[in-house]
Design a protein around this motif. Structure first.
Motif, PDB file in Angstrom:
ATOM      1  N   ASN A  37       0.817  -1.221   0.000  1.00  0.00           N
ATOM      2  CA  ASN A  37       0.000   0.000   0.000  1.00  0.00           C
ATOM      3  C   ASN A  37       0.851   1.272   0.000  1.00  0.00           C
ATOM      4  N   PRO A  38       1.678   1.462  -1.038  1.00  0.00           N
ATOM      5  CA  PRO A  38       2.623   2.587  -1.023  1.00  0.00           C
ATOM      6  C   PRO A  38       1.998   3.895  -1.494  1.00  0.00           C
ATOM      7  N   GLY A  39       2.097   4.940  -0.670  1.00  0.00           N
ATOM      8  CA  GLY A  39       1.842   6.273  -1.193  1.00  0.00           C
ATOM      9  C   GLY A  39       2.925   6.597  -2.211  1.00  0.00           C
ATOM     10  N   MET A  40       2.585   7.405  -3.234  1.00  0.00           N
ATOM     11  CA  MET A  40       3.559   7.667  -4.293  1.00  0.00           C
ATOM     12  C   MET A  40       3.551   9.145  -4.658  1.00  0.00           C
ATOM     13  N   MET A  51       6.131   5.482  -0.455  1.00  0.00           N
ATOM     14  CA  MET A  51       6.088   5.463   1.007  1.00  0.00           C
ATOM     15  C   MET A  51       5.389   4.171   1.410  1.00  0.00           C
ATOM     16  N   VAL A  52       6.196   3.155   1.714  1.00  0.00           N
ATOM     17  CA  VAL A  52       5.716   1.781   1.849  1.00  0.00           C
ATOM     18  C   VAL A  52       5.252   1.499   3.277  1.00  0.00           C
ATOM     19  N   ARG A  53       4.100   0.899   3.392  1.00  0.00           N
ATOM     20  CA  ARG A  53       3.634   0.445   4.699  1.00  0.00           C
ATOM     21  C   ARG A  53       4.321  -0.874   5.043  1.00  0.00           C
ATOM     22  N   ILE A  54       5.085  -0.873   6.117  1.00  0.00           N
ATOM     23  CA  ILE A  54       5.741  -2.087   6.602  1.00  0.00           C
ATOM     24  C   ILE A  54       4.927  -2.624   7.773  1.00  0.00           C
ATOM     25  N   ALA A  55       4.256  -3.729   7.567  1.00  0.00           N
ATOM     26  CA  ALA A  55       3.523  -4.380   8.650  1.00  0.00           C
ATOM     27  C   ALA A  55       4.463  -5.382   9.301  1.00  0.00           C
ATOM     28  N   ASP A 159      -1.072   3.023   5.430  1.00  0.00           N
ATOM     29  CA  ASP A 159      -1.618   3.450   4.139  1.00  0.00           C
ATOM     30  C   ASP A 159      -1.443   4.937   3.851  1.00  0.00           C
ATOM     31  N   ALA A 160      -0.195   5.355   3.650  1.00  0.00           N
ATOM     32  CA  ALA A 160       0.093   6.744   3.294  1.00  0.00           C
ATOM     33  C   ALA A 160      -0.488   7.079   1.924  1.00  0.00           C
ATOM     34  N   ARG A 161      -0.998   8.296   1.802  1.00  0.00           N
ATOM     35  CA  ARG A 161      -1.367   8.871   0.502  1.00  0.00           C
ATOM     36  C   ARG A 161      -0.672  10.226   0.405  1.00  0.00           C
ATOM     37  N   ILE A 162       0.082  10.438  -0.665  1.00  0.00           N
ATOM     38  CA  ILE A 162       0.882  11.651  -0.801  1.00  0.00           C
ATOM     39  C   ILE A 162       0.361  12.493  -1.962  1.00  0.00           C
ATOM     40  N   SER A 163       0.177  13.793  -1.684  1.00  0.00           N
ATOM     41  CA  SER A 163      -0.251  14.747  -2.713  1.00  0.00           C
ATOM     42  C   SER A 163       0.802  15.840  -2.838  1.00  0.00           C
ATOM     43  N   ARG A 164       1.256  16.073  -4.067  1.00  0.00           N
ATOM     44  CA  ARG A 164       2.192  17.171  -4.317  1.00  0.00           C
ATOM     45  C   ARG A 164       1.392  18.352  -4.851  1.00  0.00           C
ATOM     46  N   ILE A 165       1.434  19.454  -4.111  1.00  0.00           N
ATOM     47  CA  ILE A 165       0.637  20.627  -4.461  1.00  0.00           C
ATOM     48  C   ILE A 165       1.609  21.777  -4.718  1.00  0.00           C
ATOM     49  N   VAL A 359      -0.882   7.539  -8.123  1.00  0.00           N
ATOM     50  CA  VAL A 359      -0.867   7.619  -9.591  1.00  0.00           C
ATOM     51  C   VAL A 359      -0.046   8.833 -10.010  1.00  0.00           C
ATOM     52  N   VAL A 360       0.732   8.654 -11.085  1.00  0.00           N
ATOM     53  CA  VAL A 360       1.541   9.720 -11.668  1.00  0.00           C
ATOM     54  C   VAL A 360       1.269   9.750 -13.165  1.00  0.00           C
ATOM     55  N   ASP A 361       1.089  10.958 -13.718  1.00  0.00           N
ATOM     56  CA  ASP A 361       0.791  11.150 -15.134  1.00  0.00           C
ATOM     57  C   ASP A 361       2.089  11.269 -15.922  1.00  0.00           C
ATOM     58  N   LEU A 362       2.293  10.362 -16.881  1.00  0.00           N
ATOM     59  CA  LEU A 362       3.478  10.409 -17.747  1.00  0.00           C
ATOM     60  C   LEU A 362       3.174  10.933 -19.150  1.00  0.00           C
ATOM     61  N   GLY A 363       1.990  11.478 -19.358  1.00  0.00           N
ATOM     62  CA  GLY A 363       1.631  12.017 -20.667  1.00  0.00           C
ATOM     63  C   GLY A 363       0.807  11.047 -21.471  1.00  0.00           C
ATOM     64  N   ASP A 364       1.438   9.960 -21.968  1.00  0.00           N
ATOM     65  CA  ASP A 364       0.701   8.968 -22.749  1.00  0.00           C
ATOM     66  C   ASP A 364       0.178   7.825 -21.888  1.00  0.00           C
ATOM     67  N   ARG A 365       0.630   7.765 -20.619  1.00  0.00           N
ATOM     68  CA  ARG A 365       0.232   6.682 -19.722  1.00  0.00           C
ATOM     69  C   ARG A 365       0.355   7.138 -18.278  1.00  0.00           C
ATOM     70  N   PHE A 366      -0.156   6.322 -17.400  1.00  0.00           N
ATOM     71  CA  PHE A 366      -0.048   6.577 -15.968  1.00  0.00           C
ATOM     72  C   PHE A 366       0.811   5.498 -15.310  1.00  0.00           C
ATOM     73  N   ILE A 367       1.579   5.906 -14.303  1.00  0.00           N
ATOM     74  CA  ILE A 367       2.188   4.942 -13.389  1.00  0.00           C
ATOM     75  C   ILE A 367       1.251   4.815 -12.194  1.00  0.00           C
ATOM     76  N   VAL A 368       0.820   3.608 -11.909  1.00  0.00           N
ATOM     77  CA  VAL A 368      -0.121   3.361 -10.816  1.00  0.00           C
ATOM     78  C   VAL A 368       0.561   2.468  -9.786  1.00  0.00           C
ATOM     79  N   ALA A 369       0.545   2.896  -8.531  1.00  0.00           N
ATOM     80  CA  ALA A 369       1.121   2.117  -7.433  1.00  0.00           C
ATOM     81  C   ALA A 369       0.004   1.507  -6.605  1.00  0.00           C
TER      82      ALA A 369
END
Length: 389
Positions: A37-40, A51-55, A159-165, A359-369
């Motif tokens: 469950n990595p925040g990205m 940002m990986v959750r280590i259980a 379960d981190a969720r990261i937003s870049r603003i 999720v990160v936008d690469l233009g023609d595709r997305f990287i999804v974690a």
């Protein structure tokens, strides 16, 4: 739906527990139950951060007729109004005859009319720097791990969720677990690696808070997901199903949040795969299905046995009014992938789960974690033409 770039990039085997925040603090062996469950986000240098959750779990949670759990406690009681600066990890135990241990992730205890549970692991967050495509590890930043620092998260952070603003504001929401409350906590950063605790922003049992990656009308927006054991019925024949749903909230500063009055994304009676739902990746502004708006990736859960089947769905919201849905997918975007976890069969304790968290936008595709099977981190490259209503 299958994709040519779709693999597990971080597994429990990668994690060095000798560098864990828990290392050497009690006389019991632990192991990595899951690294998932990595925040990205994108770091200033262009690399990705997971940002990986280590259980971290006890190797033998049940011994001598008792079941055990790990808990953080303050080394010294803090003064009134202060946050504990130092802590330690201790073991608690309960008689086995009181515990229901059927779910491998937790055990339940008598609660006097309501559910009471404890976890079989304690989670902390590990920043892992990846190459820009998310496929290879650049560095594991053990020295920047985010771990419990107060009684409100004595059973861990999840379960981190990261937003870049903007260019230099990163906001990270986490779920903090304790007997006091099951709350959403907020961290801030200027570089995506060094995090400052900002406090509790949503109170008891409000999970999966996702802050939009940008302001709308000068305000911060977020999706939230309240939980509970009681839901009031919709009228007979309604298109909506009672249960957990995704709501909206706004804030003037990203710290103080006001719920939106109207409902947002709700489970429908004609979609059993979304009998339960919650937020996935923080919404990003992009274009899919020929329309520009806020792309939301969220999870829907189909009832099955104890945990259910988790899948990833998508919804596109209006750029200027996120209460308006522009498009949505009727079929899952991502399904659990047992072929990816087959080499880890000896570590599996859960199946049928993909839990998207970035999720990160690469233009023609997305990287999804995503987290796969509550065990490992999965990265998928999804072309934009895969988003069809």
């Amino acid at each position: 739906m299958s994709f040519p770039i779709d693999r597990l990039v971080i597994t429990p085997h990668v994690i060095d527990l000798s560098r864990s925040p828990l290392a050497g603090q009690f006389d019991a062996e632990t192991y990595v139950l899951g690294a998932f469950n990595p925040g990205m986000t994108v770091l200033p240098n262009g690399n990705l951060l997971l940002m990986v959750r280590i259980a971290e779990a006890l190797r033998e949670p049940i011994r001598d007729g008792r079941v055990h759990a790990i808990r953080w406690e303050a080394a010294e009681p803090p003064a009134e109004g202060e946050v504990a600066s130092k802590g330690r990890y201790v073991l608690d135990s309960w008689p086995m005859e009181l515990a229901d241990t059927r779910d491998p992730r937790k055990f339940t205890l008598p609660g006097g009319g309501w559910k009471v549970m404890a976890l079989t692991s304690l989670s902390w967050l590990l920043p892992v720097e990846m190459t820009p495509d998310g496929m290879d590890i650049v560095a594991i930043h053990y020295d920047r791990a985010v771990a419990p620092e107060g009684s409100w998260q004595c059973y861990g952070l999840e379960d981190a969720r990261i937003s870049r603003i903007g260019d230099d504001e990163y906001l990270m929401t986490t779920c903090s677990v304790s007997p006091e409350r099951h709350s959403t906590t907020l961290y801030s950063s200027y570089n995506g690696l060094d995090w400052t605790f900002e406090g509790i922003v949503l109170d008891h049992q409000n999970k999966d808070m996702l802050i939009f990656e940008g302001l709308v009308g000068g305000k911060y927006w977020a999706q939230t997901r309240p939980l509970g054991d009681l839901w009031f019925a919709y009228p007979p024949g309604s298109a909506w199903r009672a249960g957990p749903s995704i709501n909206l909230a706004t804030s003037p500063d990203g710290r103080h949040w006001k719920p939106h009055l109207l409902p947002h994304i709700r489970p429908r009676t004609d979609r059993p795969a979304t009998a339960r739902m919650g937020g996935g990746a923080p919404p990003i502004l992009t274009e899919v299905a020929g329309k520009r708006g806020w792309l939301c990736l969220w999870h829907g859960v189909e009832p099955k046995e104890i945990v259910g089947i988790y899948r990833t769905f998508w919804t596109l919201l209006d750029e200027n009014d996120p209460t308006v849905v522009l498009a949505e997918g009727e079929t899952p975007l991502l399904e659990p992938a047992p072929e990816l976890t087959r080499p880890l069969e000896d570590l599996l304790y859960l199946r049928d789960v993909v839990f998207t968290t970035g999720v990160v936008d690469l233009g023609d595709r997305f990287i999804v974690a995503s987290g796969e099977a509550d065990l490992a981190c999965r990265v998928t490259h999804i072309p934009k033409d895969a988003f069809t209503p």
